[in-house]
Design a protein around this motif. Structure first.
Motif, PDB file in Angstrom:
ATOM      1  N   VAL A  67     -22.836  12.788  20.113  1.00  0.00           N
ATOM      2  CA  VAL A  67     -22.861  11.648  19.195  1.00  0.00           C
ATOM      3  C   VAL A  67     -21.993  11.935  17.978  1.00  0.00           C
ATOM      4  CG1 VAL A  67     -24.298  10.158  17.761  1.00  0.00           C
ATOM      5  CG2 VAL A  67     -25.169  11.006  19.959  1.00  0.00           C
ATOM      6  N   ALA A  68     -21.166  10.955  17.636  1.00  0.00           N
ATOM      7  CA  ALA A  68     -20.387  11.006  16.388  1.00  0.00           C
ATOM      8  C   ALA A  68     -20.649   9.700  15.662  1.00  0.00           C
ATOM      9  CB  ALA A  68     -18.906  11.169  16.684  1.00  0.00           C
ATOM     10  N   ARG A  69     -21.004   9.797  14.366  1.00  0.00           N
ATOM     11  CA  ARG A  69     -21.344   8.599  13.605  1.00  0.00           C
ATOM     12  C   ARG A  69     -20.479   8.485  12.361  1.00  0.00           C
ATOM     13  NH1 ARG A  69     -27.544   6.683  13.555  1.00  0.00           N
ATOM     14  NH2 ARG A  69     -26.369   4.825  12.940  1.00  0.00           N
ATOM     15  N   ALA A  70     -20.240   7.249  11.988  1.00  0.00           N
ATOM     16  CA  ALA A  70     -19.548   6.964  10.731  1.00  0.00           C
ATOM     17  C   ALA A  70     -20.112   5.660  10.201  1.00  0.00           C
ATOM     18  CB  ALA A  70     -18.038   6.846  10.939  1.00  0.00           C
ATOM     19  N   ALA A  71     -19.953   5.460   8.913  1.00  0.00           N
ATOM     20  CA  ALA A  71     -20.417   4.215   8.299  1.00  0.00           C
ATOM     21  C   ALA A  71     -19.455   3.824   7.193  1.00  0.00           C
ATOM     22  CB  ALA A  71     -21.832   4.374   7.746  1.00  0.00           C
ATOM     23  N   GLY A  72     -19.089   2.541   7.183  1.00  0.00           N
ATOM     24  CA  GLY A  72     -18.289   2.047   6.081  1.00  0.00           C
ATOM     25  C   GLY A  72     -19.159   1.809   4.863  1.00  0.00           C
ATOM     26  N   VAL A  73     -18.567   1.974   3.686  1.00  0.00           N
ATOM     27  CA  VAL A  73     -19.285   1.768   2.426  1.00  0.00           C
ATOM     28  C   VAL A  73     -18.478   0.799   1.584  1.00  0.00           C
ATOM     29  CG1 VAL A  73     -20.127   2.833   0.310  1.00  0.00           C
ATOM     30  CG2 VAL A  73     -20.321   4.061   2.476  1.00  0.00           C
ATOM     31  N   GLU A  74     -19.129  -0.273   1.128  1.00  0.00           N
ATOM     32  CA  GLU A  74     -18.437  -1.247   0.297  1.00  0.00           C
ATOM     33  C   GLU A  74     -18.093  -0.593  -1.028  1.00  0.00           C
ATOM     34  OE1 GLU A  74     -18.929  -5.898  -1.050  1.00  0.00           O
ATOM     35  OE2 GLU A  74     -20.693  -4.656  -0.791  1.00  0.00           O
ATOM     36  N   SER A  75     -16.838  -0.402  -1.261  1.00  0.00           N
ATOM     37  CA  SER A  75     -16.399   0.314  -2.457  1.00  0.00           C
ATOM     38  C   SER A  75     -14.971  -0.089  -2.751  1.00  0.00           C
ATOM     39  CB  SER A  75     -16.469   1.829  -2.207  1.00  0.00           C
ATOM     40  OG  SER A  75     -15.802   2.530  -3.231  1.00  0.00           O
ATOM     41  N   GLU A  76     -14.574   0.079  -3.959  1.00  0.00           N
ATOM     42  CA  GLU A  76     -13.177  -0.204  -4.313  1.00  0.00           C
ATOM     43  C   GLU A  76     -12.252   0.871  -3.762  1.00  0.00           C
ATOM     44  OE1 GLU A  76     -12.737  -1.943  -8.505  1.00  0.00           O
ATOM     45  OE2 GLU A  76     -14.509  -0.672  -8.615  1.00  0.00           O
ATOM     46  N   MET A  77     -12.782   2.016  -3.433  1.00  0.00           N
ATOM     47  CA  MET A  77     -11.930   3.160  -3.089  1.00  0.00           C
ATOM     48  C   MET A  77     -11.455   3.064  -1.640  1.00  0.00           C
ATOM     49  SD  MET A  77     -12.517   7.139  -3.877  1.00  0.00           S
ATOM     50  CE  MET A  77     -14.162   7.172  -3.224  1.00  0.00           C
ATOM     51  N   GLU A  78     -10.191   3.356  -1.406  1.00  0.00           N
ATOM     52  CA  GLU A  78      -9.598   3.433  -0.082  1.00  0.00           C
ATOM     53  C   GLU A  78      -9.148   4.869   0.142  1.00  0.00           C
ATOM     54  OE1 GLU A  78      -8.663   1.954   2.659  1.00  0.00           O
ATOM     55  OE2 GLU A  78      -9.162  -0.141   2.424  1.00  0.00           O
ATOM     56  N   LEU A  79     -10.005   5.692   0.702  1.00  0.00           N
ATOM     57  CA  LEU A  79      -9.619   7.060   1.033  1.00  0.00           C
ATOM     58  C   LEU A  79      -9.129   7.072   2.473  1.00  0.00           C
ATOM     59  CD1 LEU A  79     -12.328   9.330  -0.613  1.00  0.00           C
ATOM     60  CD2 LEU A  79      -9.944   9.067  -1.259  1.00  0.00           C
ATOM     61  N   ALA A  80      -7.836   7.274   2.652  1.00  0.00           N
ATOM     62  CA  ALA A  80      -7.242   7.171   3.980  1.00  0.00           C
ATOM     63  C   ALA A  80      -7.904   8.133   4.960  1.00  0.00           C
ATOM     64  CB  ALA A  80      -5.743   7.462   3.895  1.00  0.00           C
ATOM     65  N   TYR A  81      -8.249   7.610   6.132  1.00  0.00           N
ATOM     66  CA  TYR A  81      -8.810   8.373   7.252  1.00  0.00           C
ATOM     67  C   TYR A  81     -10.206   8.921   6.980  1.00  0.00           C
ATOM     68  CZ  TYR A  81      -4.072   8.223   9.150  1.00  0.00           C
ATOM     69  OH  TYR A  81      -2.860   7.800   9.628  1.00  0.00           O
ATOM     70  N   ALA A  82     -10.879   8.457   5.900  1.00  0.00           N
ATOM     71  CA  ALA A  82     -12.208   8.982   5.600  1.00  0.00           C
ATOM     72  C   ALA A  82     -13.185   8.674   6.734  1.00  0.00           C
ATOM     73  CB  ALA A  82     -12.718   8.387   4.285  1.00  0.00           C
ATOM     74  N   ALA A 109      -1.634   8.839  -4.828  1.00  0.00           N
ATOM     75  CA  ALA A 109      -0.898   7.861  -4.021  1.00  0.00           C
ATOM     76  C   ALA A 109       0.151   8.547  -3.161  1.00  0.00           C
ATOM     77  CB  ALA A 109      -0.242   6.819  -4.928  1.00  0.00           C
ATOM     78  N   ASN A 110       0.844   9.502  -3.740  1.00  0.00           N
ATOM     79  CA  ASN A 110       1.865  10.225  -2.978  1.00  0.00           C
ATOM     80  C   ASN A 110       1.241  10.990  -1.817  1.00  0.00           C
ATOM     81  OD1 ASN A 110       3.884   9.299  -4.692  1.00  0.00           O
ATOM     82  ND2 ASN A 110       3.722  11.066  -6.057  1.00  0.00           N
ATOM     83  N   ARG A 111       0.069  11.601  -2.058  1.00  0.00           N
ATOM     84  CA  ARG A 111      -0.598  12.325  -0.970  1.00  0.00           C
ATOM     85  C   ARG A 111      -1.057  11.359   0.120  1.00  0.00           C
ATOM     86  NH1 ARG A 111      -2.429  15.613  -5.315  1.00  0.00           N
ATOM     87  NH2 ARG A 111      -4.193  14.202  -5.680  1.00  0.00           N
ATOM     88  N   ALA A 112      -1.597  10.215  -0.294  1.00  0.00           N
ATOM     89  CA  ALA A 112      -2.066   9.234   0.695  1.00  0.00           C
ATOM     90  C   ALA A 112      -0.910   8.726   1.546  1.00  0.00           C
ATOM     91  CB  ALA A 112      -2.757   8.071  -0.011  1.00  0.00           C
ATOM     92  N   ALA A 113       0.212   8.425   0.906  1.00  0.00           N
ATOM     93  CA  ALA A 113       1.380   7.961   1.660  1.00  0.00           C
ATOM     94  C   ALA A 113       1.885   9.047   2.586  1.00  0.00           C
ATOM     95  CB  ALA A 113       2.484   7.530   0.694  1.00  0.00           C
ATOM     96  N   GLY A 114       1.777  10.299   2.149  1.00  0.00           N
ATOM     97  CA  GLY A 114       2.245  11.423   2.959  1.00  0.00           C
ATOM     98  C   GLY A 114       1.482  11.611   4.250  1.00  0.00           C
ATOM     99  N   CYS A 115       0.237  11.123   4.306  1.00  0.00           N
ATOM    100  CA  CYS A 115      -0.517  11.242   5.556  1.00  0.00           C
ATOM    101  C   CYS A 115      -0.649   9.890   6.254  1.00  0.00           C
ATOM    102  CB  CYS A 115      -1.894  11.852   5.310  1.00  0.00           C
ATOM    103  SG  CYS A 115      -3.054  10.815   4.411  1.00  0.00           S
ATOM    104  N   GLY A 116       0.136   8.926   5.811  1.00  0.00           N
ATOM    105  CA  GLY A 116       0.167   7.639   6.494  1.00  0.00           C
ATOM    106  C   GLY A 116      -0.790   6.609   5.958  1.00  0.00           C
ATOM    107  N   GLY A 117      -1.472   6.889   4.852  1.00  0.00           N
ATOM    108  CA  GLY A 117      -2.437   5.945   4.304  1.00  0.00           C
ATOM    109  C   GLY A 117      -1.809   5.024   3.283  1.00  0.00           C
ATOM    110  N   LEU A 118      -1.029   4.067   3.745  1.00  0.00           N
ATOM    111  CA  LEU A 118      -0.303   3.197   2.823  1.00  0.00           C
ATOM    112  C   LEU A 118      -1.229   2.287   2.033  1.00  0.00           C
ATOM    113  CD1 LEU A 118       2.794   2.199   4.984  1.00  0.00           C
ATOM    114  CD2 LEU A 118       2.667   3.900   3.170  1.00  0.00           C
ATOM    115  N   VAL A 119      -2.308   1.832   2.648  1.00  0.00           N
ATOM    116  CA  VAL A 119      -3.243   0.971   1.924  1.00  0.00           C
ATOM    117  C   VAL A 119      -3.874   1.748   0.781  1.00  0.00           C
ATOM    118  CG1 VAL A 119      -5.371  -0.361   2.112  1.00  0.00           C
ATOM    119  CG2 VAL A 119      -3.679  -0.462   3.941  1.00  0.00           C
TER     120      VAL A 119
END
Length: 912
Positions: A59-74, A374-384
């Motif tokens: 089993v692998a679980r994840a849950a979205g959390v309503e937040s302003e933050m967009e951490l790429a691939y979290a 932002a630069n780190r996020a873009a570097g791993c493909g997290g443009l949003v």
């Protein structure tokens, strides 16, 4: 107490569906299901119970959390974490892509679909080695966008893996899972709802009040359980649907939070502000805030939150209530405490975001930290994520010029992520900064690029031309790039003003430079093409193409080169200079590069361009396979099909009804979107279709439209259709026009393809048999089998009209056999009728397949026959190796074979 701790009343049918999905996975069939319903309807409870029943499963679980933050691939990291020990089992490019996305290694930003392929194979490998894999994602509408896109991609590619993916999404919220199988979760029926209500209101004797509560909650389990705890019977009697059920439930939670001790409310606020539920971080932040000795006791007693290794709220609405009811000062204090206890070396981006939320006024230190994130996020493909960081960074920048510059950067990243409206809003902020000519020009350029993305080619051309002129004295290199973009947009445009804007742009291009970059050479060549004509431009166009073919095109040049290969802006320079082999090489190179980088949208364009080229070689079975792959990628990625190759395939096949529908639809939509090139392409397809069907008047009208527009690359393709239709309708003047056009071009560039078409048109005009033979001689030195067959057809038709039946039969029979073999039904029927006119009996034939393989089975079997291994096929088709094995087994069974060695003899090579 969590809903999952109670008996799940009235959920027998839903549980049966979920259990059936797992049973399928145990039998080797992947399962995907999206639970959809309103807040509180019991989706999470169903998931909890489902996982509890999933014995002998990973089993692998994840849950979205309503937040302003967009951490790429979290969110994706939560799903993949249990399987990361298997990372070394992946092919190198996939392993690197996933490692970069998760920050395990450094490297160029991976495409999210290559990351998706890595996740697909990671889960497939885990399922191969042990028990079925269950991936459960709650509140998927709140996942960070790149995680949601990757997981949706994986879900769409699952077929023969023992993997189950179950998502829950809230009604009315946008998400990336559209099109996947859904199970709507509704409220409980009357009896179950009343029984659940009685469990929390045992003393409620008034049947009318009970029935009203059940009716107004629509059997929503959370509302039935929670509202009676927050509202008096009298208040419940008044009704509560006017403000929306979810809002009323959240308000009820807020009422239950209100009487809690101040330290307890602050602790709950801290938990709400920390989206991943990290218990260690929470307790350290609580200490930082100086909370009392045991602020959690009252929180636990309330039943609204549970503390363990991970913190879980009773429901996401508790989290939102705890956050929204807090004062701004308390929110800032909590975010500051969380920032203080977050290790900047381990999680600098989360720390930067908390600092930003704790800051009420501009602060350059915080803004700079966000920019680094932002630069780190873009570097791993997290443009949003990068766009979100940059947008907040701009808002917190005190210095006006730097604030405008960061807003412009944010707009550029947002445009790259596909959020075009948000990008335009940020451009307004960037334009509000202090006067800066360079920034103003770059804003105008980005506006033009966005207009082109939106399909407004004419507007884009004007904006880009204006930007290029502004950039010329400030940044000559960027100016030249922008002029090329402006020319590209102008070439796509349609309408009365299109020729004028194209000429204005070409005339504005600055003098040629000494650069040997293919893009610079291309700009110079195109400018000459429009200002001085084809003969002057031909050597420059050839030089640009040669340089392109000799250059190694890196991943950062993909977009620039797409249109050299004929995709994005449809330059089709290789076709313009009659270099079919060069065009095919660029298309194949673009295909390989898009596959290596996982750039699926670009791959779709490459597949369609290849398909159009290979229509001319008569490999219609190959064309059908390429277009099937476009369809599969669209289904996997959620992007629309490019599909314009389907139009040309059906036109060459002579399938009148299908082709006509595609042609008319494409012309209508392209005209509405101001995409003149696409309308011209469809009109060229109309000419091909009707020449094949022998309706020369319709073919002439269509071909003439395209020919007279002088569309780069299309003149080469349409001139023979134009001349053939004009000849058959007796319009000698138009045939002369076509021949003059050809003579000018072959004089500048005497290629076998161009000379073959020129000789054919001369033969149509002069009835010179030597010209027919010269046409065949030139074309035989190319691999353009369709043109060879059509040259034989025209020669045979002329011989028959000359009364030379025996000679005519030789050419017509050869043409007919070739056309039937290639699957060009319309032209083949023309050849058959001509043969009948010579007195030869010809049975009407149509291509037939020798087996009932599906398109995907045939595609995989063909690649296996070509020597590719299962992992290589899987990587090429963006599926797992397990799915490749599954399709091959089915293909073997249908073909009556047992191994790869038998494929060559078993596969039917007749056209699809």
């Amino acid at each position: 107490m969590a809903i999952g701790d109670r008996e799940l009343r009235g959920r027998r049918q839903e549980n049966a569906v979920l259990d059936g999905v797992v049973d399928g996975a145990r039998a080797g069939r992947a399962g995907v299901l999206v639970l959809r319903g309103e807040a509180g309807v019991g989706k999470s409870a169903l998931l909890d119970a489902f996982v509890a029943r999933g014995k002998r499963c990973q089993v692998a679980r994840a849950a979205g959390v309503e937040s302003e933050m967009e951490l790429a691939y979290a969110g994706l990291q939560q799903i993949c974490h249990p399987f990361l020990s298997r990372l070394d089992h992946l092919p190198g490019p996939q392993r690197d892509a996933l490692g970069i996305a998760f920050g395990l290694v450094t490297g160029p930003a991976p495409d999210r679909f290559l990351v998706g392929l890595a996740v697909l194979n990671l889960l497939s490998d885990a399922a191969d080695q042990q028990h079925p894999v269950l991936c459960v994602v709650d509140d998927a509408q709140w996942l960070d966008r790149v995680s949601a896109q990757v997981l949706a991609f994986v879900a769409r590619r699952l077929e023969a893996e023992s993997v189950v993916m179950i998502f829950s999404v809230r009604d009315g919220e946008e998400h990336e899972l559209t099109g996947l199988p859904e199970l709507e979760i509704r409220g409980l029926d009357g009896d179950d709802a009343r029984a659940l209500l009685d469990s929390v209101l045992p003393g409620l004797a008034d049947q009318r009040v009970r029935d009203r509560i059940v009716a107004e909650t629509r059997g929503n389990p959370l509302a039935l359980l929670e509202l009676p705890l927050a509202w008096t019977t009298a208040e419940l009697t008044d009704g509560f649907t006017s403000g929306g059920l979810a809002g009323r439930i959240e308000e009820g939670f807020a009422l239950r939070l209100e009487p809690l001790p101040a330290d307890t409310r602050l602790l709950l606020l801290t938990a709400a502000a920390e989206p991943l539920g990290d218990a260690t971080l929470l307790w350290r932040a609580a200490e930082q805030l100086g909370l009392g000795a045991d602020p959690a006791a009252a929180a636990i007693a309330s039943g609204l939150i549970s503390f363990g290794q991970h913190i879980r709220f009773r429901h996401p609405l508790v989290r939102s209530a705890a956050y929204r009811m807090a004062s701004p000062q308390d929110r800032q204090a909590v975010h500051q405490a969380l920032a203080d206890v977050t290790d900047p070396a381990v999680d600098p981006d989360r720390r930067a975001w908390h600092r930003a939320q704790a800051t009420a006024r501009p602060d350059e230190e915080v803004a700079a930290e966000l920019e680094n994130s932002a630069n780190r996020a873009a570097g791993c493909g997290g443009l949003v994520a990068a766009a979100a960081f940059l947008e907040r960074s701009a808002a917190l920048t005190p210095e006006p010029s730097l604030r405008a510059r960061r807003a412009l950067s944010a707009a550029g990243v947002m445009r790259s992520s596909g959020a075009l409206r948000g990008a335009l809003t940020l451009l307004g902020s960037a334009a509000a900064g202090p006067p800066d000519p360079l920034r103003a020009a770059e804003i105008e350029r980005l506006r033009g690029e966005i207009a082109f993305d939106q399909g407004h080619a004419g507007d884009a051309a004007r904006l880009l031309l204006k930007a290029a002129r502004q950039l010329e004295p400030l940044d000559p290199s960027q100016a030249r790039e922008t002029y090329l973009e402006a020319l590209s947009a102008a070439m796509w445009s349609t309408g009365a003003e299109a020729p004028a804007i194209l000429m204005e742009t070409a005339n504005a291009v600055p003098a040629a430079t000494a650069s040997d970059r293919p893009a610079d050479l291309l700009l110079d060549a195109l400018a000459v093409r429009f200002t001085s004509g084809y003969p002057a431009a031909a050597p420059l166009l050839t030089q640009a193409l040669t340089q392109a073919l000799q250059s190694e095109i890196g991943t950062d040049e993909v977009s620039s080169w797409l249109w050299l290969a004929g995709n994005r802006a449809g330059g089709t320079i290789a076709i313009e200079v009659w270099d079919f082999d060069g065009a095919l090489e660029l298309a194949l190179r673009q295909d390989r590069l898009a596959r290596q980088t996982g750039a699926l949208v670009q791959l779709q364009f490459a597949l369609n361009f290849r398909a159009n080229l290979q229509c001319l070689t008569g490999e219609l079975a190959v064309v059908a396979g390429l277009l099937e792959e476009d369809r599969q990628i669209a289904a996997a990625s959620g992007n629309p099909q490019v599909a314009y190759g389907n139009l040309m395939l059906e036109a060459f096949r002579g399938n009148e009804a299908t082709a006509t529908h595609l042609i008319d639809t494409t012309i209508r939509e392209a005209t509405a979107r101001d995409q003149g090139r696409m309308a011209a392409f469809a009109t060229y397809g109309k000419a091909v279709l009707h020449n094949g069907l022998g309706r020369y008047d319709v073919a002439l009208d269509a071909a003439r439209q395209v020919f007279e527009q002088d569309v780069v690359g299309y003149g080469v393709l349409v001139v023979s259709e134009f001349a053939e239709a004009a000849s058959r309708t007796g319009d000698t003047k138009l045939v002369e026009t076509a021949l003059a056009w050809l003579t000018e071009r072959t004089g500048a560039l005497p290629t076998a393809w161009g000379l073959g078409i020129e000789s054919r048109v001369r033969a149509l005009l002069t009835s010179d048999e030597a010209a027919y033979r010269e046409s065949l001689d030139h074309l035989s030195r190319t691999n353009l089998r369709v043109e060879i067959a059509r040259a034989k057809l025209l020669y045979g038709e002329w011989l028959r009209r000359e009364g030379r039946r025996v000679d005519a039969r030789e050419q017509l029979r050869s043409a007919h056999d070739l056309l039937i073999e290639m699957g060009l039904g319309g032209f083949a029927e023309r050849a058959r009728h001509e043969l009948l006119a010579t007195g030869e009996t010809v049975r009407k034939r149509s291509p037939e397949t020798a087996n009932d393989l599906t398109a995907q089975e045939a595609q995989i079997a063909g690649l296996a026959q070509d020597g590719l291994t299962n992992p290589e096929i899987a990587a090429q088709l963006f599926i797992s190796h397990r799915t490749v094995e599954w399709h091959l087994r089915k293909a073997y069974s249908k073909l009556g074979i047992t191994s790869r060695r038998q494929l060559r003899g078993a596969l039917a090579r007749s056209p699809a």
